[in-house]
Design a protein around this motif. Structure first.
Motif, short mmCIF file in Angstrom:
data_model
loop_
_atom_site.label_atom_id
_atom_site.label_comp_id
_atom_site.label_asym_id
_atom_site.label_seq_id
_atom_site.Cartn_x
_atom_site.Cartn_y
_atom_site.Cartn_z
N LEU A 268 -41.06 20.13 -4.54
CA LEU A 268 -41.09 20.72 -5.88
C LEU A 268 -40.84 22.22 -5.85
N LEU A 269 -41.43 22.92 -4.87
CA LEU A 269 -41.39 24.37 -4.86
C LEU A 269 -40.33 24.96 -3.94
N ALA B 207 -45.72 30.66 1.00
CA ALA B 207 -47.16 30.80 0.79
C ALA B 207 -47.64 30.04 -0.44
N LEU B 208 -46.81 29.93 -1.48
CA LEU B 208 -47.24 29.33 -2.73
C LEU B 208 -47.64 27.85 -2.58
N PRO B 209 -46.82 26.97 -2.00
CA PRO B 209 -47.26 25.58 -1.84
C PRO B 209 -48.45 25.44 -0.90
N PHE C 47 -54.13 23.80 -0.13
CA PHE C 47 -55.50 23.99 0.34
C PHE C 47 -56.50 23.85 -0.80
N THR C 48 -56.16 24.40 -1.95
CA THR C 48 -57.08 24.37 -3.09
C THR C 48 -57.24 22.95 -3.62
N ILE C 49 -56.13 22.24 -3.80
CA ILE C 49 -56.20 20.88 -4.35
C ILE C 49 -56.92 19.93 -3.41
N ALA D 157 -48.83 13.24 1.75
CA ALA D 157 -48.07 12.98 0.52
C ALA D 157 -48.10 14.19 -0.42
N LEU D 158 -49.26 14.85 -0.52
CA LEU D 158 -49.37 16.02 -1.38
C LEU D 158 -48.49 17.16 -0.87
N MET D 159 -48.51 17.42 0.44
CA MET D 159 -47.67 18.48 0.99
C MET D 159 -46.19 18.16 0.82
N PHE D 160 -45.82 16.91 0.99
CA PHE D 160 -44.44 16.49 0.78
C PHE D 160 -44.01 16.79 -0.66
N ALA D 161 -44.87 16.45 -1.63
CA ALA D 161 -44.54 16.67 -3.04
C ALA D 161 -44.44 18.16 -3.35
#
Length: 382
Positions: free
Chosen positions: A99-100, A254-256, A261-263, A91-95
């Protein structure tokens, strides 16, 4: 870090070198794609298919499939891992992808596929370097392996077709065949998973676990990285012109990934601490949730969308970002370890997995020893 092989230690360097080599190969060897497509396995050329299978087999041969019950008794850890890996992570990667990268549907789809491919490979290395629980990592890797065979196609259908429709997002620019995704998973994960299971079972039965893990695995382990580097060379040979013409696209991919990974790592670490896991298992929970199986993501992207697709490029950028980020997080873990309670960080709990630790045990009163005046005879010896 000194325990890592040269190949593992400088993996970001080798990936970068493979990218450069691929671009040069594509520029100076015309007709490369025609040669690669001469023999195909399904929709994938034979050399690329072999590279993808070689990426997956050594990883799955390392899993201790007989250790499932040693960690599954710890319900807090297993449930937390399943929720993080199969609900929150995708879900996080989808968002982040929507978004980006709202205007780049191919890259966006590639990132969503990366988010669905849960880590079963390099996490063992990161976990060991950060002094996590090795057996727990092995069991969570085994669970992720089985879940990916069953759930990858279903989640691909949900996140690429169903959920965007519910949210009213525009997917007209992208045609996704979910059955092709499921087929690629069965081929490029199912076959290596079966081979890895049988090789461990038959190898240990014939010569024992000591031989299998100290002799056999060190020989086949590097094959996974060789397969990955070979695949990267081929991808960049076929996409070199597009990549050099659009470096900003690579930066946007690279940005998302960096945010993801950090979140995931920080959130998983906080969750492990909150539910009372010790340092070793909290670390294992964090790395197994933050890492991704970029080998499978690349295999699915190539099998479904083709070797020259934007989805495949997004999969290749994955390890380029993941490796240095997770190496840095290893150092963060070791720094946090010093601030963990002494007993959690340095003492191995002899109690069985799943035992609830009483953090407020009753105080014990100490009775002073009674004074005695017993005479001790002195014995002379010759």
């Amino acid at each position: 870090m000194k325990r890592l092989s040269t190949l593992d230690r400088f993996l970001p360097v080798w990936i970068g070198a493979a990218m450069v080599a691929g671009v040069l190969l594509g520029r100076f060897v015309p007709g490369l794609q025609r040669v690669l497509d001469a023999v195909k396995v399904g929709d994938v050329s034979l050399p690329i298919a072999l590279g993808l299978l070689l990426m997956m087999y050594p990883v799955l041969a390392k899993v201790r499939y007989d250790k499932l019950d040693t960690v599954t008794r710890d319900k807090r850890m297993v449930i937390s891992s399943l929720v993080l890996n199969w609900l929150i992570g995708p879900a996080l990667m989808f968002a982040l992808a929507w978004l980006l990268l709202p205007d780049l549907p191919e890259y966006r789809t590639g990132l969503i596929i990366v988010g669905l491919a849960r880590c079963i490979a390099m996490v063992i290395i990161w976990n060991d370097l950060a002094r996590g629980d090795r057996e727990a990592a092995a069991v969570l890797v085994a669970l992720n392996s089985v879940f990916q065979v069953v759930m990858f196609g279903v989640l691909g259908w949900f996140y690429l077709q169903v959920l965007p429709g519910w949210l009213g997002l525009d997917t007209a620019a992208l045609d996704v065949n979910v059955w092709s995704i499921a087929k690629s998973v069965l081929v490029f994960l199912g076959i290596p998973l079966l081979a890895g299971y049988l090789s461990r079972r038959l190898g240990e039965k014939a010569k024992g676990r000591q031989w299998y893990e100290s002799k056999y695995l060190p020989k086949v382990g590097p094959v996974a990285l060789y397969g990955l580097l070979f695949t990267i060379v081929v991808l960049f040979a076929l996409q070199g012109h597009t990549i050099t013409a659009k470096p900003w696209d690579v930066a946007r991919i690279a940005l998302p990934l960096l945010a993801y990974f950090t979140i995931m790592w920080a959130g998983s670490y906080a969750l492990g601490k909150a539910i009372g896991l010790r340092y070793a298992r909290t670390t294992t929970l964090a790395f197994t949730a933050a890492g991704n199986n970029f080998e499978l993501a690349i295999a699915v992207a190539i099998g479904v969308f083709g070797v020259t697709s934007g989805q495949a490029l997004a999969g290749v950028v994955g390890p380029l970002i993941e490796v240095p980020v997770l190496v840095a997080l290893v150092y963060v873990s070791l720094w946090l370890r010093k601030r963990w309670s002494h007993s959690d960080a340095h003492i191995t709990d002899p109690r069985p997995a799943g035992h609830v630790v009483d953090r407020h045990p009753p105080k014990q009163t100490r009775t002073p020893p009674q004074a005695t005046h017993q005479c001790v005879p002195l014995v002379r010896t010759a």
